[in-house]
Design a protein around this motif. Sequence first.
Motif, PDB file in Angstrom:
ATOM      1  N   VAL A  72      35.958  43.870  25.784  1.00 45.05           N
ATOM      2  CA  VAL A  72      36.274  43.910  26.979  1.00 45.05           C
ATOM      3  C   VAL A  72      37.933  44.465  27.416  1.00 45.05           C
ATOM      4  O   VAL A  72      37.875  44.294  28.649  1.00 45.05           O
ATOM      5  CB  VAL A  72      36.016  42.852  27.524  1.00 45.05           C
ATOM      6  CG1 VAL A  72      36.706  41.530  26.097  1.00 45.05           C
ATOM      7  CG2 VAL A  72      35.335  42.076  28.446  1.00 45.05           C
ATOM      8  N   LEU A  73      38.593  44.508  26.208  1.00 46.05           N
ATOM      9  CA  LEU A  73      40.451  44.210  26.632  1.00 46.05           C
ATOM     10  C   LEU A  73      40.167  46.121  26.491  1.00 46.05           C
ATOM     11  O   LEU A  73      40.791  46.626  26.536  1.00 46.05           O
ATOM     12  CB  LEU A  73      40.712  44.350  25.905  1.00 46.05           C
ATOM     13  CG  LEU A  73      40.704  42.491  26.235  1.00 46.05           C
ATOM     14  CD1 LEU A  73      41.864  42.081  24.608  1.00 46.05           C
ATOM     15  CD2 LEU A  73      41.276  41.701  27.475  1.00 46.05           C
ATOM     16  N   ARG A  74      38.917  46.517  26.318  1.00 48.69           N
ATOM     17  CA  ARG A  74      39.251  48.238  25.873  1.00 48.69           C
ATOM     18  C   ARG A  74      40.221  48.669  24.989  1.00 48.69           C
ATOM     19  O   ARG A  74      40.641  49.835  24.884  1.00 48.69           O
ATOM     20  CB  ARG A  74      39.455  48.993  27.041  1.00 48.69           C
ATOM     21  CG  ARG A  74      38.407  49.235  27.974  1.00 48.69           C
ATOM     22  CD  ARG A  74      37.988  49.860  28.825  1.00 48.69           C
ATOM     23  NE  ARG A  74      37.766  50.760  29.874  1.00 48.69           N
ATOM     24  CZ  ARG A  74      37.338  49.223  30.970  1.00 48.69           C
ATOM     25  NH1 ARG A  74      38.308  48.886  31.161  1.00 48.69           N
ATOM     26  NH2 ARG A  74      36.474  49.130  32.204  1.00 48.69           N
TER      27      ARG A  74
ATOM     28  N   PHE B  41      40.586  38.898  31.977  1.00 49.38           N
ATOM     29  CA  PHE B  41      40.151  39.116  30.363  1.00 49.38           C
ATOM     30  C   PHE B  41      41.368  39.523  30.114  1.00 49.38           C
ATOM     31  O   PHE B  41      41.899  39.346  28.934  1.00 49.38           O
ATOM     32  CB  PHE B  41      38.909  39.377  30.135  1.00 49.38           C
ATOM     33  CG  PHE B  41      38.167  39.089  29.571  1.00 49.38           C
ATOM     34  CD1 PHE B  41      37.537  38.043  28.666  1.00 49.38           C
ATOM     35  CD2 PHE B  41      36.734  38.910  31.055  1.00 49.38           C
ATOM     36  CE1 PHE B  41      36.875  37.006  29.024  1.00 49.38           C
ATOM     37  CE2 PHE B  41      35.435  38.160  30.576  1.00 49.38           C
ATOM     38  CZ  PHE B  41      35.518  37.394  29.796  1.00 49.38           C
ATOM     39  N   ARG B  42      41.957  40.739  31.273  1.00 46.34           N
ATOM     40  CA  ARG B  42      43.846  41.512  30.796  1.00 46.34           C
ATOM     41  C   ARG B  42      44.404  40.587  30.668  1.00 46.34           C
ATOM     42  O   ARG B  42      45.579  40.816  30.387  1.00 46.34           O
ATOM     43  CB  ARG B  42      43.201  43.322  31.701  1.00 46.34           C
ATOM     44  CG  ARG B  42      42.276  43.728  30.295  1.00 46.34           C
ATOM     45  CD  ARG B  42      42.578  44.782  31.603  1.00 46.34           C
ATOM     46  NE  ARG B  42      43.799  45.669  30.499  1.00 46.34           N
ATOM     47  CZ  ARG B  42      43.145  46.570  29.942  1.00 46.34           C
ATOM     48  NH1 ARG B  42      42.281  46.459  29.190  1.00 46.34           N
ATOM     49  NH2 ARG B  42      44.460  47.398  29.974  1.00 46.34           N
TER      50      ARG B  42
ATOM     51  N   TRP C 288      31.559  37.743  23.889  1.00 49.81           N
ATOM     52  CA  TRP C 288      32.686  38.736  23.953  1.00 49.81           C
ATOM     53  C   TRP C 288      31.772  39.547  24.894  1.00 49.81           C
ATOM     54  O   TRP C 288      31.223  39.629  23.793  1.00 49.81           O
ATOM     55  CB  TRP C 288      32.854  39.145  22.347  1.00 49.81           C
ATOM     56  CG  TRP C 288      34.077  38.354  21.733  1.00 49.81           C
ATOM     57  CD1 TRP C 288      34.087  37.770  20.247  1.00 49.81           C
ATOM     58  CD2 TRP C 288      35.660  38.761  22.455  1.00 49.81           C
ATOM     59  NE1 TRP C 288      34.961  37.126  20.062  1.00 49.81           N
ATOM     60  CE2 TRP C 288      36.208  37.279  20.699  1.00 49.81           C
ATOM     61  CE3 TRP C 288      36.343  38.428  23.220  1.00 49.81           C
ATOM     62  CZ2 TRP C 288      37.185  37.171  21.303  1.00 49.81           C
ATOM     63  CZ3 TRP C 288      37.920  37.826  23.690  1.00 49.81           C
ATOM     64  CH2 TRP C 288      38.062  36.729  22.129  1.00 49.81           C
TER      65      TRP C 288
ATOM     66  N   GLU D 247      35.889  42.062  36.244  1.00 55.93           N
ATOM     67  CA  GLU D 247      36.451  40.540  35.535  1.00 55.93           C
ATOM     68  C   GLU D 247      36.662  41.284  34.507  1.00 55.93           C
ATOM     69  O   GLU D 247      38.031  40.119  33.787  1.00 55.93           O
ATOM     70  CB  GLU D 247      34.931  39.846  35.050  1.00 55.93           C
ATOM     71  CG  GLU D 247      34.622  39.062  36.129  1.00 55.93           C
ATOM     72  CD  GLU D 247      32.657  38.098  35.132  1.00 55.93           C
ATOM     73  OE1 GLU D 247      32.480  37.373  35.908  1.00 55.93           O
ATOM     74  OE2 GLU D 247      32.844  39.275  34.895  1.00 55.93           O
ATOM     75  N   ARG D 248      36.692  41.709  34.122  1.00 53.24           N
ATOM     76  CA  ARG D 248      37.615  42.256  33.229  1.00 53.24           C
ATOM     77  C   ARG D 248      38.679  42.528  33.657  1.00 53.24           C
ATOM     78  O   ARG D 248      40.125  42.342  32.341  1.00 53.24           O
ATOM     79  CB  ARG D 248      37.179  44.260  32.743  1.00 53.24           C
ATOM     80  CG  ARG D 248      37.173  44.780  31.743  1.00 53.24           C
ATOM     81  CD  ARG D 248      36.314  45.758  31.470  1.00 53.24           C
ATOM     82  NE  ARG D 248      36.224  46.305  29.766  1.00 53.24           N
ATOM     83  CZ  ARG D 248      34.919  47.137  29.365  1.00 53.24           C
ATOM     84  NH1 ARG D 248      33.844  47.316  30.729  1.00 53.24           N
ATOM     85  NH2 ARG D 248      34.264  47.411  28.478  1.00 53.24           N
ATOM     86  N   GLU D 249      39.332  43.289  34.376  1.00 51.03           N
ATOM     87  CA  GLU D 249      40.633  43.463  34.969  1.00 51.03           C
ATOM     88  C   GLU D 249      41.498  42.776  35.319  1.00 51.03           C
ATOM     89  O   GLU D 249      43.047  41.898  34.842  1.00 51.03           O
ATOM     90  CB  GLU D 249      40.749  44.808  36.001  1.00 51.03           C
ATOM     91  CG  GLU D 249      39.525  46.467  35.584  1.00 51.03           C
ATOM     92  CD  GLU D 249      40.321  46.707  33.882  1.00 51.03           C
ATOM     93  OE1 GLU D 249      41.456  47.288  34.318  1.00 51.03           O
ATOM     94  OE2 GLU D 249      39.772  47.528  33.323  1.00 51.03           O
TER      95      GLU D 249
END
Lengths: 399, 123
Positions: free
Chosen positions: A65-67, A39-40, A317, A34-36
């Motif tokens: 979440v976007l680091r 969200f990105r 978030w 999901e993150r990669e």
Amino acid sequence: MTTKTSARWSDRFELGTDPIPVDALTNPEYFALEREKMFRRVWLNVGRAEDLAKPGSYFVKDLDVLRTSLLVARGSDGVIRAFHNVCPHRGNRLVYACSGSAKGLACNFHGWTFDLEGKLVHVPDEGSFSDLRKAERGLVPVATEVWRGFIFINLDCQPKESLPEYLAEIGQDLAEFPFESMELMVTYVMDVKTNWKVFLDAFQEGYHVPYVHKTSLPEGFRGVDVSAMMHLPAVGIYKRHRWFCAPGNPALAPTPTEEEILKHDVRYTLGTAVPPEHQPKGVNRDRVPFWSFDGNVLFPNFFLGTAAGWYWTYHYWPLAVDRTICEARFYAEKPKTAAARVAHEYAKCLFRDAIREDMVRLEGAQQMLGAGVLKEIMLSDEEVMLRHNYRVVEDYVRS
Amino acid sequence: MSITSLPKPFRDLEKFVPEWALATEVERGDKRRGSSMEVLADFYNAVLPRFGEIMSHLNGAPAEGMPAEERRLMDLGLTFVEMSFAVERFGQPDVPDAIEAYRLGTVEGTSHVLPKALQKSGA
């Protein structure tokens, strides 16, 4: 056509009726995808333009979440831009403050200085560098666009869609809602041990209302038949975004305090039906009777509740597969009198007490989903918005 | 004149000012949860008959920069609103069966920027 008929929502929106695999809520690998992959690569709302009132205004938004940490600034040309909050010299975090106003921002490690358009304008002892081309060492930009005062960013270097293309129908639906006549009253921030979708799901169905809000709003949100479940009178499912219309009770009896409140700027509080002549522009798309508010979910993590005289937002978030920070914000028409401030306080506190009820189940659900006993969860037709969200997230994760 | 005075028509409510004219949502919430129902009901019953007059009076005061006496009356009204939920809806000081109040970080005002203490997702 999105109003309720005898046909099931899931059939009309072709979302099926299968149970939902629990994996999507508990598996760290699913969350990593999901993150990669999601969200990105999507447009995310990170603030509002009124926080950047003048050229030189900036704020910082850290997004786990976007680091990354983002620096969002209004340049001397008036344009709002976002950058990664990093100095390109040795990678130091550029701005440690939460917000401010400046002509230039100096890194506190070696003093590299940038203007608010991201250009590198000063390097101490510049002659000691070989082959330093300042024009190539500005701040790393992030795609930024503003819609109705909401600042969105996209970590995709070249987003496949502009923000208007991404928002599409839901942006058009909300085009006339009077966001600009309202101002923020309060932000509530909660760090909750639950998956971001469990959090969001609690706010995109009405099935819970008779149970969770039985004390605060025993007869609110029920349309004319207060004995009934809260069935959604209208639902809209778009490619990624979705909305629902919440019914209101036109005969909701005010409390003694509320009776006075309703004489001063606040006409309708939570759960009440708003007659058509008092409904603002940009709400109640299908003109259902006994309208109370619209819940708009701007995919993936931005909930926008639009009501008469006020609106509210939730941002979910994620920090981990089982931990989420929710920012809840309540906006009301700018008060002209001290009485209006008291009246808005009433509407705000009722909202706050109701969302505290909404949030009490989230950690218990996550704990037991994580126990691994259940492999899947069940959704009713009144939970069709959840079904849509799981489908869209799955499409990103498998892409 | 006492520094805690209210506008003239409300001087009978003066005794409530020190404890109940609270300027922030957090203070008002703490007062609500820290009081017994008996104490909350006493305050509620004393102010409710005057609440209409309070609101009419405040309707003549600006939302910002009002005189100190009106500010105190507004704070008393804001506290009354907070306490009304305990008396009129919940029958107990706090919301039953809800996430604990202390877990809500509360930032009043028009800025969306969170103070550092609440930026937990930080780098």
